[in-house]
Design a protein around this motif. Structure first.
Motif, PDB file in Angstrom:
ATOM      1  N   PRO A 153       5.594 -11.359   5.439  1.00  0.00           N
ATOM      2  CA  PRO A 153       4.237 -11.893   5.547  1.00  0.00           C
ATOM      3  C   PRO A 153       3.416 -11.320   6.689  1.00  0.00           C
ATOM      4  O   PRO A 153       2.199 -11.267   6.619  1.00  0.00           O
ATOM      5  N   ASP A 154       4.090 -10.867   7.742  1.00  0.00           N
ATOM      6  CA  ASP A 154       3.340 -10.349   8.881  1.00  0.00           C
ATOM      7  C   ASP A 154       2.932  -8.896   8.684  1.00  0.00           C
ATOM      8  O   ASP A 154       2.067  -8.382   9.399  1.00  0.00           O
ATOM      9  N   ARG A 155       3.552  -8.215   7.693  1.00  0.00           N
ATOM     10  CA  ARG A 155       3.248  -6.806   7.523  1.00  0.00           C
ATOM     11  C   ARG A 155       2.823  -6.430   6.102  1.00  0.00           C
ATOM     12  O   ARG A 155       2.316  -5.351   5.875  1.00  0.00           O
ATOM     13  N   ALA A 156       3.057  -7.319   5.138  1.00  0.00           N
ATOM     14  CA  ALA A 156       2.756  -6.998   3.746  1.00  0.00           C
ATOM     15  C   ALA A 156       1.248  -6.883   3.517  1.00  0.00           C
ATOM     16  O   ALA A 156       0.448  -7.579   4.142  1.00  0.00           O
ATOM     17  N   HIS A 157       0.891  -5.991   2.619  1.00  0.00           N
ATOM     18  CA  HIS A 157      -0.512  -5.876   2.244  1.00  0.00           C
ATOM     19  C   HIS A 157      -0.893  -7.032   1.318  1.00  0.00           C
ATOM     20  O   HIS A 157      -0.083  -7.511   0.534  1.00  0.00           O
ATOM     21  N   ARG A 158      -2.112  -7.462   1.417  1.00  0.00           N
ATOM     22  CA  ARG A 158      -2.574  -8.577   0.598  1.00  0.00           C
ATOM     23  C   ARG A 158      -2.866  -8.166  -0.839  1.00  0.00           C
ATOM     24  O   ARG A 158      -2.809  -8.997  -1.749  1.00  0.00           O
ATOM     25  N   ALA A 159      -3.194  -6.882  -1.056  1.00  0.00           N
ATOM     26  CA  ALA A 159      -3.626  -6.467  -2.385  1.00  0.00           C
ATOM     27  C   ALA A 159      -3.047  -5.111  -2.754  1.00  0.00           C
ATOM     28  O   ALA A 159      -2.792  -4.271  -1.894  1.00  0.00           O
ATOM     29  N   GLU A 160      -2.838  -4.944  -4.043  1.00  0.00           N
ATOM     30  CA  GLU A 160      -2.488  -3.658  -4.629  1.00  0.00           C
ATOM     31  C   GLU A 160      -3.654  -3.243  -5.516  1.00  0.00           C
ATOM     32  O   GLU A 160      -4.132  -4.025  -6.337  1.00  0.00           O
TER      33      GLU A 160
END
Length: 377
Positions: free
Chosen positions: A320-327
């Protein structure tokens, strides 16, 4: 294939043959046969963790029964058999969630659709059997040109269910009722919640809709000038395990809206927005759209698909601290006929933040689609 399914298929086949048996010209014309084969040659280029080229394809053989030609004006039926081949290009080479090719699937040859339709008037129709939900709801006519699966049906819907809803590559038993007056229409559908066999989702199975729970869907189509607005909502009657294991089972449901129409005589466009309950589904929001222009024998298209993770999806499926919000997927494509029975379609796709994974490089994919049809169109 389950024995009840084999019996149902045999009964439908015997019915169609029996209706055409007299041998008259009218009876013979009541049946239409055909087949299609579509293949994508896909190459993962810049940014791919596993560069290379793969071939994926889909073959269909179908028969249509036209009741009016046999003196049964209100009846019609359709049978479609499919076979799919090819590796998991999108997952193995790129790690993208929005599948690069709408032909990719892990399934065995099976009956894809087998339904009968009753249409007592121009206003009302009812269809029952194995039905592709995307042939009745969330239909993106302009978007159908594109290769990426996100432009066939919104990923906010296609992600739902234990093995996906009743769409390619596996359908479920359903009942669909439609009321239509001119361009205005209201469609209601009840689909079995599980597409495919319980023990193996790669195999077809016929059950009464609602046996494993039901997927309910409704859609209204309303003209807006020369454009058409689709407003839809869907809901599963059973609860699913929440993405967050600390949470109780959650409902899976969502809504969507799409506006589509002609910009000029040679250009059409669409925009679609959708949302799903983020407790049970990774994608909480989706925005997509594009335009297609006709230039001589070519149809040129440019489109974008933007899928955003919900809070539970970011927390459980990614860091959650590094994942992108959108593809996001951008697609540029062009199609033209080279014969009455063959279309070719060069294609480019650029994937931004594939799979929402932190550190995953943006990836370029080049492809070439071949579409064969018999009889030719």
């Amino acid at each position: 294939m389950h024995r009840p399914f084999r019996l149902a298929l045999a009964a439908l086949s015997l019915t169609l043959v029996g209706l055409a048996a007299p041998g008259t010209a009218a009876a013979q014309s009541a049946l239409d046969f055909g087949g299609t084969y579509t293949a994508d040659v896909l190459s993962a280029l810049d940014g791919s963790p596993d560069r290379g080229t793969d071939l994926v394809g889909r073959a269909d053989a179908w028969v249509d029964f036209k009741g009016p030609a046999a003196g049964l004006d209100s009846l019609a039926a359709h049978l479609d058999l499919i076979a799919v081949h090819g590796p998991d290009f999108s997952g193995r080479r790129i790690g993208v969630y929005q599948t690069i090719s709408s032909l990719e699937a892990d399934t065995l040859p099976h009956v894809y659709e087998a339904w009968a339709q009753w249409k007592p008037s121009a206003l009302v129709s009812a269809k029952a059997g194995l039905i592709d939900l995307n042939a009745e709801f969330d239909i993106q006519n302009t978007g159908a040109l594109f290769v990426n699966s996100a432009f066939g049906i919104g990923p906010d819907i296609s992600q739902s269910g234990l093995a996906g809803p009743s769409i390619f590559p596996m359908t479920a038993a359903a009942l669909v009722v439609r009321v239509q007056h001119g361009r205005k229409a209201l469609g209601l559908g009840v689909f079995d919640a599980l597409a495919g066999a319980r023990h193996d989702p790669r195999k077809a199975a016929l059950r009464f809709p609602g046996t494993t729970g039901a997927l309910l869907i409704a859609e209204a189509r309303v003209p807006v000038g020369t454009w058409l607005l689709q407003l839809g909502g869907w809901h599963y009657t059973t609860r699913f395990d929440a993405l967050d294991p600390a949470r109780p089972p959650a409902l899976s449901r969502g809504v969507y809206a799409m506006l589509e129409g002609a910009v000029t005589r040679k250009v059409s466009a669409w925009v679609r927005i959708g949302g799903a309950d983020a407790r049970a589904n990774p994608i909480a929001a989706y925005l997509g759209g594009g335009a297609v222009a006709t230039l001589g024998e070519w149809r040129l298209g440019l489109a974008a698909a933007h899928a955003r993770l919900g809070h539970a999806g970011r927390t459980v499926l990614a860091a959650p601290d590094r994942a992108h919000r959108a593809e996001t997927v951008l697609e540029l494509t062009a199609q033209r006929p080279v014969a009455s029975w063959l279309n070719i379609q060069p294609d480019l796709q650029y994937v931004i933040h594939p799979g929402w994974a932190p550190g995953a490089p943006d990836t370029l994919v080049a492809g070439l689609r071949f579409s064969f049809a018999i009889p030719d169109s």
